[in-house]
Design a protein around this motif. Structure first.
Motif, PDB file in Angstrom:
ATOM      1  N   LEU A  71      -6.692  26.152  30.820  1.00  0.00           N
ATOM      2  CA  LEU A  71      -7.098  24.996  31.186  1.00  0.00           C
ATOM      3  C   LEU A  71      -5.802  24.074  30.463  1.00  0.00           C
ATOM      4  O   LEU A  71      -5.662  22.800  31.430  1.00  0.00           O
ATOM      5  CB  LEU A  71      -7.983  24.789  30.367  1.00  0.00           C
ATOM      6  N   LYS A  72      -5.426  24.637  29.238  1.00  0.00           N
ATOM      7  CA  LYS A  72      -3.938  23.165  29.114  1.00  0.00           C
ATOM      8  C   LYS A  72      -3.024  23.677  30.157  1.00  0.00           C
ATOM      9  O   LYS A  72      -2.532  22.973  30.260  1.00  0.00           O
ATOM     10  CB  LYS A  72      -3.788  23.257  27.550  1.00  0.00           C
ATOM     11  N   SER A 132      -9.195  28.055  27.791  1.00  0.00           N
ATOM     12  CA  SER A 132      -8.381  27.426  27.211  1.00  0.00           C
ATOM     13  C   SER A 132      -7.312  26.884  26.811  1.00  0.00           C
ATOM     14  O   SER A 132      -6.511  25.579  28.117  1.00  0.00           O
ATOM     15  CB  SER A 132      -8.981  26.982  25.769  1.00  0.00           C
ATOM     16  N   LYS A 192     -13.907  20.291  35.112  1.00  0.00           N
ATOM     17  CA  LYS A 192     -14.149  20.385  34.033  1.00  0.00           C
ATOM     18  C   LYS A 192     -14.979  19.808  32.888  1.00  0.00           C
ATOM     19  O   LYS A 192     -15.714  20.637  31.837  1.00  0.00           O
ATOM     20  CB  LYS A 192     -13.085  18.560  33.181  1.00  0.00           C
ATOM     21  N   PHE A 234     -15.790  23.858  33.293  1.00  0.00           N
ATOM     22  CA  PHE A 234     -14.686  24.398  31.734  1.00  0.00           C
ATOM     23  C   PHE A 234     -16.134  24.462  30.743  1.00  0.00           C
ATOM     24  O   PHE A 234     -15.988  25.773  29.834  1.00  0.00           O
ATOM     25  CB  PHE A 234     -13.553  23.855  31.721  1.00  0.00           C
TER      26      PHE A 234
END
Length: 190
Positions: A172-173, A169, A86, A89
């Motif tokens: 990642l979600k 994004s 994270k 990211f």
């Protein structure tokens, strides 16, 4: 909707890649022609070097958009491997935002440069779009045509950076996010 966006993304990438290939081919052809004419026939064209340079400039600016979209630009890949996913990211998204901002700057100041660019290339005649068709202009090509790649590239870079941000994004979600080019730098675990 997602399939249409992916199709457009793929078509833009293929089109830009084709343009880059044509520009590279033109660059080589102009260089070879100029060298042969200069050293074999002792009659070099006045436009040969200029077209080589312009092809190179346009190639680099179009390739910039491709590298941003593919995340092949200069990045901190090694640093990303040391960070939790994270955090990596977040850093990667930050740099994508910086690149997006750079694209906006290229658009704004590129348009200003095109608008205020004076002078002409005395070596080049050119074609212009008038009355619904191309018209040959026997005077010199304005320099603003050469610099027009800056705002064009800025737009492409901004769109590519924004697409990368949205794509990462969403991944990642969904739990499928992995760092760009991570196979090149992550240590092998067996």
């Amino acid at each position: 909707m997602l399939a249409a966006i992916k199709l457009i993304d793929s078509l833009v990438k293929k089109t830009l890649t084709a343009f880059c290939a044509v520009l590279l081919l033109m660059m080589v052809a102009f260089t070879v022609y100029s060298v042969v004419m200069r050293y074999v026939f002792e009659n070099p064209p006045v436009w040969g070097d200029l077209l080589t340079v312009l092809s190179n400039i346009w190639l680099v600016f179009l390739a910039l958009a491709l590298t941003v979209r593919d995340r092949d630009h200069i990045a901190l890949d090694l640093v990303y491997t040391w960070l939790p996913l994270k955090a990596a990211f977040a850093v990667q998204q930050f740099w994508s935002l910086v690149i997006f901002g750079l694209g906006l700057i290229m658009i704004i100041y590129g348009l200003e440069a095109v608008d205020t660019m004076g002078g002409k290339y005395w070596e080049m005649w050119y074609f212009a779009w008038e009355d619904g068709g191309f018209v040959f202009k026997p005077n010199y090509m304005p320099k603003k045509y050469a610099i027009a790649i800056v705002p064009i590239s800025g737009f492409l870079v901004s769109v590519a950076a924004l697409a990368s941000i949205i794509e990462d994004s969403a991944r990642l979600k969904a739990g499928t996010y992995d760092l760009a080019n991570e196979t090149d730098v992550r240590p092998q675990t067996d």
